[in-house]
Design a protein around this motif. Structure first.
Motif, PDB file in Angstrom:
ATOM      1  N   ASN A 193     -47.989  25.788 -16.418  1.00 32.92           N
ATOM      2  CA  ASN A 193     -47.445  24.544 -16.348  1.00 32.92           C
ATOM      3  C   ASN A 193     -46.740  24.266 -15.053  1.00 32.92           C
ATOM      4  OD1 ASN A 193     -47.718  24.408 -19.045  1.00 32.92           O
ATOM      5  ND2 ASN A 193     -45.776  25.336 -19.710  1.00 32.92           N
ATOM      6  N   LEU A 194     -46.741  23.275 -14.601  1.00 40.56           N
ATOM      7  CA  LEU A 194     -45.671  22.761 -13.352  1.00 40.56           C
ATOM      8  C   LEU A 194     -44.273  22.275 -13.936  1.00 40.56           C
ATOM      9  CD1 LEU A 194     -48.002  20.681 -11.152  1.00 40.56           C
ATOM     10  CD2 LEU A 194     -47.189  22.920 -10.766  1.00 40.56           C
ATOM     11  N   TYR A 195     -43.221  22.640 -13.282  1.00 41.03           N
ATOM     12  CA  TYR A 195     -42.043  22.378 -13.621  1.00 41.03           C
ATOM     13  C   TYR A 195     -41.323  21.672 -12.339  1.00 41.03           C
ATOM     14  CZ  TYR A 195     -42.948  25.626 -17.172  1.00 41.03           C
ATOM     15  OH  TYR A 195     -43.467  26.317 -18.361  1.00 41.03           O
ATOM     16  N   ASN A 196     -40.559  20.647 -12.352  1.00 40.45           N
ATOM     17  CA  ASN A 196     -40.090  19.785 -11.309  1.00 40.45           C
ATOM     18  C   ASN A 196     -38.883  20.755 -10.925  1.00 40.45           C
ATOM     19  OD1 ASN A 196     -37.893  18.198 -10.016  1.00 40.45           O
ATOM     20  ND2 ASN A 196     -39.273  16.538 -10.533  1.00 40.45           N
ATOM     21  N   ARG A 197     -38.831  21.144  -9.767  1.00 41.14           N
ATOM     22  CA  ARG A 197     -37.773  22.201  -9.350  1.00 41.14           C
ATOM     23  C   ARG A 197     -36.460  21.316  -9.372  1.00 41.14           C
ATOM     24  NH1 ARG A 197     -35.267  23.576  -4.289  1.00 41.14           N
ATOM     25  NH2 ARG A 197     -36.493  22.019  -3.298  1.00 41.14           N
ATOM     26  N   ASP A 198     -36.039  20.353  -8.922  1.00 40.08           N
ATOM     27  CA  ASP A 198     -34.806  19.571  -9.113  1.00 40.08           C
ATOM     28  C   ASP A 198     -34.469  19.587 -10.486  1.00 40.08           C
ATOM     29  OD1 ASP A 198     -34.836  19.307  -6.142  1.00 40.08           O
ATOM     30  OD2 ASP A 198     -35.617  17.033  -6.435  1.00 40.08           O
ATOM     31  N   PHE A 199     -35.471  19.321 -11.410  1.00 37.84           N
ATOM     32  CA  PHE A 199     -34.815  19.394 -12.985  1.00 37.84           C
ATOM     33  C   PHE A 199     -34.459  20.606 -13.378  1.00 37.84           C
ATOM     34  CE2 PHE A 199     -36.656  20.424 -17.296  1.00 37.84           C
ATOM     35  CZ  PHE A 199     -35.852  19.310 -17.980  1.00 37.84           C
ATOM     36  N   VAL A 200     -35.215  21.649 -12.966  1.00 35.73           N
ATOM     37  CA  VAL A 200     -34.851  23.287 -13.176  1.00 35.73           C
ATOM     38  C   VAL A 200     -33.662  23.485 -12.734  1.00 35.73           C
ATOM     39  CG1 VAL A 200     -35.521  25.552 -12.926  1.00 35.73           C
ATOM     40  CG2 VAL A 200     -37.440  23.785 -13.438  1.00 35.73           C
ATOM     41  N   VAL A 201     -33.289  23.151 -11.477  1.00 38.04           N
ATOM     42  CA  VAL A 201     -31.986  23.425 -10.745  1.00 38.04           C
ATOM     43  C   VAL A 201     -30.827  22.837 -11.272  1.00 38.04           C
ATOM     44  CG1 VAL A 201     -30.740  23.543  -8.599  1.00 38.04           C
ATOM     45  CG2 VAL A 201     -33.216  24.178  -8.650  1.00 38.04           C
ATOM     46  N   ARG A 202     -31.162  21.345 -11.416  1.00 37.19           N
ATOM     47  CA  ARG A 202     -30.035  20.512 -11.990  1.00 37.19           C
ATOM     48  C   ARG A 202     -29.490  21.143 -13.370  1.00 37.19           C
ATOM     49  NH1 ARG A 202     -32.776  16.424 -11.515  1.00 37.19           N
ATOM     50  NH2 ARG A 202     -33.273  15.871 -13.698  1.00 37.19           N
ATOM     51  N   ASN A 203     -30.390  21.640 -14.251  1.00 41.37           N
ATOM     52  CA  ASN A 203     -29.838  21.987 -15.329  1.00 41.37           C
ATOM     53  C   ASN A 203     -29.817  23.511 -15.547  1.00 41.37           C
ATOM     54  OD1 ASN A 203     -30.329  19.630 -17.465  1.00 41.37           O
ATOM     55  ND2 ASN A 203     -32.147  19.484 -16.144  1.00 41.37           N
ATOM     56  N   ASN A 204     -29.876  24.065 -14.255  1.00 39.50           N
ATOM     57  CA  ASN A 204     -29.542  25.405 -14.201  1.00 39.50           C
ATOM     58  C   ASN A 204     -30.216  26.548 -15.170  1.00 39.50           C
ATOM     59  OD1 ASN A 204     -28.021  27.738 -13.028  1.00 39.50           O
ATOM     60  ND2 ASN A 204     -26.689  27.719 -14.844  1.00 39.50           N
ATOM     61  N   LEU A 205     -31.433  26.167 -15.392  1.00 38.04           N
ATOM     62  CA  LEU A 205     -32.449  26.803 -16.095  1.00 38.04           C
ATOM     63  C   LEU A 205     -33.134  28.360 -15.342  1.00 38.04           C
ATOM     64  CD1 LEU A 205     -34.561  23.783 -17.268  1.00 38.04           C
ATOM     65  CD2 LEU A 205     -32.925  24.926 -18.644  1.00 38.04           C
ATOM     66  N   LYS A 206     -32.625  29.146 -16.165  1.00 36.05           N
ATOM     67  CA  LYS A 206     -32.909  30.624 -15.876  1.00 36.05           C
ATOM     68  C   LYS A 206     -33.627  31.452 -16.890  1.00 36.05           C
ATOM     69  CE  LYS A 206     -29.434  30.776 -11.993  1.00 36.05           C
ATOM     70  NZ  LYS A 206     -28.344  31.492 -11.571  1.00 36.05           N
ATOM     71  N   PHE A 207     -34.139  32.611 -16.619  1.00 34.07           N
ATOM     72  CA  PHE A 207     -34.557  33.675 -17.373  1.00 34.07           C
ATOM     73  C   PHE A 207     -33.720  34.593 -17.516  1.00 34.07           C
ATOM     74  CE2 PHE A 207     -38.133  31.757 -15.350  1.00 34.07           C
ATOM     75  CZ  PHE A 207     -39.247  31.861 -16.350  1.00 34.07           C
ATOM     76  N   ASN A 208     -33.414  35.084 -18.844  1.00 35.02           N
ATOM     77  CA  ASN A 208     -32.414  36.055 -19.166  1.00 35.02           C
ATOM     78  C   ASN A 208     -33.067  37.275 -18.841  1.00 35.02           C
ATOM     79  OD1 ASN A 208     -30.759  38.108 -20.664  1.00 35.02           O
ATOM     80  ND2 ASN A 208     -30.040  36.359 -21.874  1.00 35.02           N
TER      81      ASN A 208
END
Length: 745
Positions: A190-205
């Motif tokens: 999948n492609l993920y919008n980087r701004d969307f990922v950063v804005r929602n603080n999405l990370k791997f545990n």
């Protein structure tokens, strides 16, 4: 700014990483940065990084000491990425040339996620594409499957009450709900919008080694506002053929894996809305794991952990599921989960027993072969072992031949009445000296597998066989290896991708392995990972080539087959191709040698004896070649055919190692050698410099070599002598005698 940041962690398996980079370099889309994050690699890859630094806009980072795992690598990648979109790529996988291009081309406005398709394979890209290209597709079946998928999607959208936000519902369905199991739930492809990922603080545990994907993907799916599907964007997830020496992360055996699965689910729940659809789908995955996988281990496993510690741990995880999750399961599964939540082990075992019993009933109903296996496990294996009973089998009971035949006949002639000998044969073939004949995969076969003291096989034993204490297994194998075998193969392209994993277990049951020469001894140790007793006496099947009456045997056989006395004979014995098959143990074969041309040029002096490999399922059409071509593919014993052959033509079959004992000319028709060497198997010896005859690439070259066979003999005389000393040094006509004296004392 680059459009895509590809985040590529690397830990080990340099050869996979090299292929990954090679395939990425072939991408039609070039506007990306490649972020390689090194997880304390066990191999030196500086040369690869230097080689591809000029190909890609590449940045390389290394995890600090004390930090490890794919989750940490991906988090570094997210932090350092500059592209508009993120794309995660594992170093043992690959993308097709147009995958990234198709995804970017489909975007006409900013979206949170673009999701493609994941295809699973055991092969490198060349073999993967070859199999896709040659796979016959039933269009009606394909349409039916697509309709079923659309029906499931429609039900999911309706159930999830996402009619107003169909994009999000479809994304959850295709990337999560429609993928069975927890291991297949992944961020890949999948492609993920980087701004969307950063804005929602999405990370791997980073606490999770095996199940970190859900800690990123679940909250992402819940926060989606826009998503786009591109079915033509294919990510190829590659399974490892060798889970013994080179396990992929999903194949690693680790006692922490079970607890981590539960911990990851419980942690991920804390990131989600309790009443949300993503939470519902996650709960379904853990329920499905329990009722389909863990429950069987509670019933069958010899490790009591599944009924104590693991049972209690799973019950704790199940306490968190929403009751409505169970509405989509059958009654027995609902009861099973309820018993688990009440910590009622006997109740769970009762449900499992019922489920497995029903499944077994339908298996028997559909396939009566299940019955003899049940008899083997539950009845025959409890009977005492018969001390003087020997079970023989060659080529999966297709014929009476090869080394087991010669061992058997030596025993029958020299120890009459001492042993009860049983032969597994499928065609009702009569065996001399009074051996009992049983059909493979029958009740009698299962019985003798359970009670025989000795086994003499030239191929692997059935997968369902379990060696009992006191049984003795003699593996004669069936040839000196030219083609790379089992653990020496980098790529398995045959019909059984679990070949290495299965072989590893089966070879542990061998007590003796026959070797024809020092080369075979060394090679078998490596390719089979075999540590047991080696019988270095030559092949019993070659004994006949040294018998004093071999000329009379040849004369009688020629008469039996109707071969004219005034004609010389050419044996053509090609092998099978790993990537061309109908199913397990059944291979396609297209005759590449022009027999009509040979008939035109050689029929005055020669006839051809055609002998294909026992794996080849196709019947070769020899219409119009009567009197010149004798198809002996069904003739049991190729050793007898050697005696009546003046010239041998082969390709990559091991027949020439045996035929060399006669010191007669060998020609190699190797029209597809580059593919066989580089893509399918690879060789143990250099065919250009070590085999005892010329490599020929066209039918015309084969004909010309036969017409000038005396010149060929002279040209290869010295090489033939070296080959004979190296590979025929153990054979002296007494291999059967030596093996019987050692094994049967």
């Amino acid at each position: 700014m680059r459009t895509i940041s590809i985040i590529l962690p690397f830990f080990k398996y340099k050869h996979y990483f090299k292929e990954c980079l090679q395939n990425l370099a072939q991408s039609t889309f070039k506007d990306f940065e490649l972020i390689v994050v090194l997880d304390h690699p066990t191999e030196d890859i500086d040369d690869l990084l230097e080689q591809y630094n000029s190909v890609f806009d590449m940045k390389v980072y290394a995890l600090p000491e004390g930090v490890t795992g794919v989750a940490a690598c991906r988090n570094v990648g997210i932090q350092e990425a500059k592209g508009a979109y993120l794309y995660f790529l594992d170093s043992d996988d690959y993308v097709l040339e147009d995958t990234l291009q198709n995804m970017i081309k489909a975007i006409d406005h900013d979206v949170d996620m673009v999701y493609g398709m994941i295809n699973h394979t055991w092969n490198n890209k060349a073999n993967y594409l070859h199999k896709i290209e040659n796979k016959e597709v039933d269009e009606e079946d394909q349409e039916e499957r697509e309709q079923q998928r659309l029906n499931r999607l429609s039900d999911f959208i309706s159930f999830s009450s996402y009619e107003k936000d169909e994009q999000q519902a479809k994304a959850i369905f295709y990337t999560m709900d429609n993928r069975k199991g927890i291991r297949t739930f992944t961020v890949l492809g999948n492609l993920y919008n980087r701004d969307f990922v950063v804005r929602n603080n999405l990370k791997f545990n980073e606490n999770f080694r095996y199940y970190c994907d859900m800690t990123f993907m679940c909250p992402l799916l819940e926060k989606l506002t826009s998503a786009l599907q591109v079915e033509e964007a294919i990510y190829v997830k590659r399974k490892h053929n060798d889970p013994i020496n080179e396990p992929a992360l999903s194949q690693e055996e680790n006692e922490n894996r079970f607890n981590e699965r539960c911990d990851a689910v419980e942690y991920t729940r804390t990131l989600l809305k309790e009443e949300g659809v993503v939470r519902f789908c996650l709960d379904r995955k853990i329920v499905s794991y329990f009722v389909s996988q863990m429950a069987k281990k509670i019933r069958r496993s010899q490790d009591d952990l599944w009924r104590t510690e693991y049972f209690e741990r799973m019950a704790k995880t199940m306490d968190g599921i929403r009751p409505e999750v169970m509405n989509r399961y059958k009654r027995n599964s609902r009861k099973m989960v309820a018993y688990l939540q009440n910590r009622d082990l006997k109740g769970v075992q009762s449900c499992v027993r019922r489920k497995l019993g029903i499944k077994k009933f339908f298996r028997i109903f559909k396939n009566k072969n299940v019955l003899f296996k049940l008899a083997y496990y539950h009845v025959y294996s409890k009977k005492p072992i018969q001390e003087n009973t020997i079970l023989f089998e060659t080529f999966m009971a297709k014929n009476y031949s090869d080394s087991p035949k010669y061992i058997y006949e030596y025993i029958a002639k020299n120890y009459p009445g001492k042993y009860k000998c049983v032969w597994a044969l499928n065609d009702g073939h009569e065996v001399p000296y009074g051996a009992e004949v049983v059909k493979r995969f029958s009740f009698k076969y299962a019985y003798y597998l359970a009670v025989s003291k000795y086994f003499v096989f030239n191929v692997r034993q059935p997968l369902w066989y379990r060696k009992r204490e006191g049984q003795v297994f003699v593996e004669t194998w069936h040839g000196t290896p030219l083609k790379r075998l089992v653990f020496d193969q980098e790529e398995v392209t045959s019909a059984s991708p679990k070949y290495k994993q299965q072989f590893y277990r089966q070879r542990q049951e061998w007590d003796y392995l026959v070797s024809a020469n020092p080369f075979s001894t060394k090679t078998f140790r490596s390719c089979f990972m075999y540590e047991g007793k080696m019988l270095e006496y030559g092949y019993p099947r070659n004994d006949i080539l040294y018998w004093p009456n071999k000329d009379q045997i040849a004369k009688d056989l020629r008469k039996k087959l109707g071969i004219p006395e005034d004609k010389k004979t050419i044996l053509y014995a090609p092998t099978w191709r790993d990537d061309e098959h109908y199913g397990k143990g059944e291979y396609k074969f297209t005759l590449a040698l022009d027999l009509k041309l040979m008939m035109e040029k050689l029929s005055d002096e020669y006839v051809v004896l055609l002998r294909t490999h026992h794996y080849i399922a196709d019947n070769i059409d020899t219409t119009g070649l009567e009197g010149f071509v004798y198809n002996l593919s069904k003739y049991d014993d190729i050793s007898e055919i050697y005696l009546i052959s003046d010239i041998c033509i082969t390709d990559y079959s091991s027949v020439f190692f045996d035929f060399a004992n006669l010191k007669r000319p060998v020609l190699f028709y190797t029209y597809d050698i580059e593919k066989y060497k580089n893509q399918l198997r690879g060789f143990y010896i250099d065919m250009n410099t070590e085999v005892p005859g010329p490599l020929l690439y066209t039918s015309e070259e084969v004909v010309n070599a036969i017409l000038n066979i005396d010149q060929i003999n002279e040209e290869y005389k010295e090489r033939y002598e070296e080959f004979y000393k190296r590979f025929c040094c153990y054979d002296d006509g007494n291999a059967s005698k030596h093996i019987v004296e050692e094994v049967f004392k």
